[in-house]
Design a protein around this motif. Structure first.
Motif, PDB file in Angstrom:
ATOM      1  N   LYS A 194       4.031   1.499  -0.841  1.00 28.01           N
ATOM      2  CA  LYS A 194       4.845   1.581  -2.056  1.00 28.01           C
ATOM      3  C   LYS A 194       4.048   2.100  -3.245  1.00 28.01           C
ATOM      4  N   THR A 195       2.771   1.780  -3.273  1.00 25.40           N
ATOM      5  CA  THR A 195       1.929   2.260  -4.370  1.00 25.40           C
ATOM      6  C   THR A 195       1.503   3.707  -4.145  1.00 25.40           C
ATOM      7  N   PRO A 212       5.513   6.066  -2.708  1.00 22.27           N
ATOM      8  CA  PRO A 212       6.691   5.181  -2.741  1.00 22.27           C
ATOM      9  C   PRO A 212       7.882   5.707  -1.942  1.00 22.27           C
ATOM     10  N   GLU A 236       0.838  -1.213   0.000  1.00 22.19           N
ATOM     11  CA  GLU A 236       0.000   0.000   0.000  1.00 22.19           C
ATOM     12  C   GLU A 236       0.871   1.260   0.000  1.00 22.19           C
TER      13      GLU A 236
END
Lengths: 789, 265
Positions: B85-86, B89, B83
């Motif tokens: 990282k999306t 980031p 989550e």
């Protein structure tokens, strides 16, 4: 037949299994029945008189067995800590040493100085009670700065040492040196700071004192590199107990780097107190205590000059150093900036005249003593910075300039005591240049420049003197002890072997390398060999491990003892095989009678030696056990060339060590893998000194860098992958041809790195540690373009 | 370590009651700063209330335009969360560069923010992104939450439970580590959210994390690394110590701001 565990084989370290599986037995792992805990009350002031010391509340606190002070030590006639090397000043007067009580009397002289000890049933009770010791201090002005501590008006630390000056020593021929400078075509002059370091062994110091009422004898477990010397000092000088009533055990020790050579207040007090409280007394330093009270290293300021003739030959070196010895003289502190320093100022070079003056001074800081390299890194830093700067000023290639000045014939007598026995300095330089791809450095520099980075390359052609040392020679220079080593080889009846050595392993891998020597000589598997060290009740008098001496001196003692064992076993074998001794050969672990098919394995001979059935015991003594005390003939002189390459980000000062080439000549290699490991560790420490580490005291004498939050130890990601190569000239001064490898990296690395950084910057104005801030400032101070003009 | 009482409640309510019952007690999240100070007797507490047994405090989820990170989420969890990282980031990257593996596996985002160490990384991100701080009592903005060195708006009996990060249009964080401690000698975060562009600095401020309005307005005009070059920060508001004097820190702020802008993309 190649012995897979013989000399020259990279045998895996036999001791590592227990270390990496948590099965080591370090001092703090040892707990004795009825054990109590000691906590030292330490001075928060750098310099103060003790107006009063009130222990009444602490004494009444729960669990407290005793609260002891310097007065109690004096009442029991326990002497102070000693410095075992007498240095005479140039006027002939002996060094001016102040007293060093194990617990302070009337005055404290550095932050961390020992004021009292609280002994209680639990550690927490001892800590609680220590807070109740009420010390009324009258704080005095401190003198901290090595450059100014001798000046008039500075606080006086010891009445015995006016102007805080312990000695004003010199070495070399002043007149010849001055004459060479008068004639010089070029004089290079540099000012250097050799930054103060804190050893930070992974295992902090610890001690457990015990007293056995029945026998009247003491046992001390302690983190020592030389338990026999600890026993000698605690017996003969401090007066706790005679040697036959004091056993010192140094079990597994987790790193020393010199800091565990010395005899400190804590083990003295724990041992003495064990009798007073009738219980074992244990103390383990916490990391803060290690920072404050382990003997620190280095801490010199130096002015150095080189006189160079028109052909580019160095004709003379002149050096003036002030060495910080701290607030008290530690066990060998006086020798480090004198006889372990100035005799190395000839480096690898044929220099006709050298003159060096050293003032040893007191400051209100922790004592300073030997730390990995001990004097030799300081000397190498002076010589190799001088050579690099001279080459730059003369616009000569730094490698060629060094080659031009190298000593090329051996033996070579330097003007500063040392007689180098052997070496091939051009060989290591040539190999290092190849491995470092020096020919293409300018291409790499251009590539870095395109990315906005400054690339630099730096050399260090170091020499060191290891295998300290012929006892008579060090005695004539003021040492209080001889520096031979002992070994005893006990062959058991079935042919297994125990070697008892006076050397001490605290990370070096002796249990492997020493056993390799035995396996090689006796032709028996390494599994049949045990190495015993670190216990004065088991091992005869020995001198311990420091100064890269355990290969050259310690293993030479084992070598001699093994030869005696072989000689004795040969007589036994001859008797058993009923042939004359001179017809018996010993090879690959078996004795054979020449011209016959008679043969006996080493184990069979050992058994026969012990059963004593087949020889006349009035001619041949039963048993198979021999000892040796080996006194070295000379120092050994490992040497080599290290080449560092750095890339600097001028915008932040971030400096990356991008390439490291080390070519060393250590003579015979017992275990190349362990040697390479020693080189890696040494370079890491040297890089640490050059760009990360530095002990900082503020003007009030408080240690600012008293934790890892501020004192920067090298980490793996600070280091490049090292390219390590070897050249070999076999040392003629000991039977194995070994020179020693333990300190080389730490000696070679700092000047190589500073030479690389100054090359990248284009000017010389940066001190160690070259932190990002320091490099950024240096990069601002003189941009490359200006420097190149 | 001095003796202290230890509680390990299993609900927030129990934790609240324990806090009220032991005035002066402290909450234990990851303990990466608190435990060492206790061990060195630099801190003496009547009690320690361990939040480790309370379920539901370490979740990471995304709700519309908000990334919700539970206060007990470890740095390791944040660094490795799909989550995070999306959504943001560079926030995962920030967490990946805190301390060492041991610290990242024990230390928590809530513990770090509540401690408000002036050299910690998270405060820069929270202030740049305009995070909101949910407690068992209320919600605070980042400006309200941070109150100078090691101080926050958290009251005696208040427990930080979640941090709500607006999912930024762009976010970057660049850090120059203290060589010894590896804390931020200077760390600069740059974020562009619905609320505008923010530039925040940790590690350097004499009074903790702060914003740099001049850089923010320059980036609002043109979001490019060269927009921040030449914008000086007043050295009087910066800390100075043996590792970095104020002028060096000021210089690094400019260098790192440009890098953070580049990282933000």
């Amino acid at each position: 037949m190649t012995n897979p565990s013989g000399i020259g084989q990279s045998v895996r370290r036999r001791e590592d299994f227990r270390f990496i599986t948590g099965n080591g037995q370090y001092t703090d792992d040892i707990n004795r029945s009825g054990q109590t805990y000691a906590v030292f009350v330490r001075s928060p002031h750098a310099h103060a008189t003790i107006k009063s010391l009130d222990i009444a509340d602490a004494r009444k606190a729960p669990g407290v067995r005793a609260v002891l002070t310097g007065k109690d030590l004096a009442a029991d006639k326990i002497g102070g800590l000693i410095c075992g090397w007498m240095i005479h000043s140039k006027d002939g007067s002996p060094m001016k040493a102040g007293g060093h009580p194990a617990l302070a009397v009337d005055k404290v002289r550095y932050v961390g100085d020992h004021v009292a000890v609280v002994i209680a049933d639990t550690l927490n009770q001892a800590k609680d009670a220590a807070e109740l010791v009420n010390v009324d201090y009258d704080a005095l002005k401190a003198t901290v700065d090595v450059a100014s501590t001798q000046k008039p008006g500075q606080p006086q630390i010891h009445p015995e040492a006016p102007n805080n000056t312990v000695y004003q020593w010199h070495l070399g021929d002043k007149a010849a040196t001055d004459a060479a400078f008068a004639k010089a075509a070029h004089v290079t002059k540099i000012e250097l700071v050799n930054n103060r370091l804190i050893p930070n062994a992974m295992e902090p110091r610890a001690a457990i004192g015990e007293y056995d009422r029945g026998s009247g004898s003491y046992t001390t477990h302690t983190t020592s590199q030389n338990p026999h010397v600890a026993r000698l000092v605690m017996s003969a000088f401090i007066g706790i107990a005679p040697e036959n009533k004091l056993r010192v055990i140094a079990p597994d020790v987790g790193g020393g780097f010199g800091s565990k050579i010395f005899i400190y207040a804590e083990e003295v007090v724990c041992t003495w107190a064990a009798k007073k409280v009738g219980r074992p007394v244990k103390w383990t330093a916490d990391r803060t205590e290690a920072f404050l009270s382990d003997a620190h290293g280095r801490d010199h300021i130096t002015t150095a000059e080189a006189a160079i003739d028109a052909t580019g030959k160095v004709q003379a070196i002149r050096v003036k150093t002030i060495a910080n010895l701290g607030a008290y003289l530690s066990t060998f502190s006086s020798s480090v900036p004198t006889y372990l320093y100035a005799p190395l100022l000839s480096g690898q070079y044929d220099i006709p005249a050298i003159y060096c003056e050293v003032d040893g001074v007191y400051t209100n800081t922790a004592p300073v003593d030997a730390y990995r390299g001990a004097g030799r890194p300081e000397a190498t830093f002076v010589v190799e910075r001088l050579m690099e700067v001279s080459a730059r000023q003369l616009k000569k290639d730094p490698a060629e300039f060094r080659m031009h000045n190298f000593i090329k014939t051996f033996p070579h007598q330097t003007p500063v005591i040392m007689a180098y026995d052997i070496g091939d300095y051009p060989a290591s330089m040539k190999k290092a240049l190849e491995m470092a791809d020096y020919a293409n450095f300018s291409k790499r520099r251009d590539a870095s420049a395109k990315q906005g980075k400054l690339r630099g390359i730096g050399f260090s052609a170091y020499i060191e003197a290891c295998g300290i040392a012929p006892s008579k020679a060090v005695g004539s220079l003021g040492a209080g002890v001889g520096l031979w080593e002992s070994a005893e080889v006990r062959v058991n009846p079935v042919g297994t072997v125990e070697v008892l050595t006076g050397s001490h392993s605290h990370g070096q891998g002796h249990e492997t390398t020493f056993a390799q020597l035995v396996s090689h000589k006796l032709g028996i598997p390494i599994e049949q060999v045990s190495i015993v060290h670190g216990d004065t009740d088991k091992v005869q008098m020995g001198m311990g491990t420091y100064g890269s001496r355990s290969g050259a001196v310690g293993m030479s003692a084992i070598f001699v003892a093994l030869d005696k064992v072989i000689k004795k076993a040969t007589t036994v074998a001859a008797a058993c095989m009923e042939v004359p001794v001179d017809q018996v050969d010993f090879e690959d672990g078996s004795f054979s009678a020449r011209g016959t098919n008679k043969k006996m394995a080493f184990g069979e001979v050992a058994l026969q030696a012990y059963v004593a059935h087949k020889f006349d015991s009035s001619v041949i003594e039963p048993g198979l056990k021999e000892g040796a005390f080996y006194d070295p003939k000379n120092f050994t002189f490992p040497s080599g060339v290290h080449i560092a390459e750095v890339e600097i980000e001028p915008d932040t000062g971030l400096t990356k060590v991008v390439r490291w080439t080390a070519v060393d000549d250590f003579g015979t290699l017992m275990n190349p893998m362990i040697v390479e490991g020693q080189v890696h560790g040494g370079i890491a420490q040297g890089i640490g000194q050059a760009m990360l580490e530095g002990a900082v005291y503020n003007d009030a004498g408080q240690l600012v860098t008293a934790s890892f939050m501020d004192y920067c130890m090298p980490r793996a990601d600070d280091l490049p992958s090292f390219d390590v190569g070897m050249t070999t000239t076999v040392c003629p001064s000991n039977p194995l041809g070994i020179k020693g490898c333990g300190e080389a990296g730490a000696i070679a690395a700092p000047p190589a790195l500073i030479n690389a950084i100054t090359d990248a910057l284009g000017h010389e104005n940066i001190a160690m540690p070259a932190t990002p801030q320091a490099v950024w400032r240096a990069a601002q101070a003189m941009p490359r373009k200006q420097a190149a003009e | 370590m001095y003796a202290f009482d230890y509680r390990r409640p299993s609900t927030l309510n129990e934790a609240d009651l324990a806090l009220k019952a032991m005035p002066g007690a402290k909450l234990l999240a990851g303990g990466q700063t608190l435990i060492p100070t206790l061990k060195q007797r630099l801190n003496r507490l009547p009690g320690l209330i361990d939040l480790g047994a309370i379920t539901g405090l370490d979740g990471i989820s995304r709700k519309d335009g908000t990334l919700v990170v539970g206060a007990m989420a470890t740095h390791y969890a944040v660094a490795n969360s799909a989550e995070v990282k999306t959504a943001i980031p560079q926030l995962a990257n920030l967490a990946e560069n805190i301390g060492d593996p041991q610290v990242r596996n024990r230390g928590t985002i809530g513990g770090s923010l509540a401690n408000n160490d002036p050299a910690a990384d998270y405060p820069a991100a929270a202030l740049a992104l305009g995070a909101s701080f949910k407690t068992n009592k209320r919600s605070l903005t980042a400006e309200q939450f941070f109150k100078g060195l090691f101080e926050t708006a958290l009251e005696e009996n208040e427990i930080l439970t979640e941090i709500h990060f607006p999912v930024a249009k762009r976010f970057g964080y660049a850090k120059f580590a203290n060589p010894a401690s590896r804390y931020a000698l200077v760390g600069v975060a740059v974020a562009e959210t619905a609320g505008g562009v923010r530039v925040t600095v940790t590690g350097a401020g004499a009074d903790g994390v702060f914003r740099v309005p001049a850089m923010e307005s320059a980036l609002a005009k043109s979001f490019a690394a060269n927009s921040v070059s030449g914008i000086a920060v007043d050295t009087k508001m910066l800390g100075s110590d043996m590792h970095a004097a104020a002028d060096y820190r000021a210089h690094l702020i400019g260098v790192l701001a440009a890098r953070a802008v580049t990282l933000a993309g």
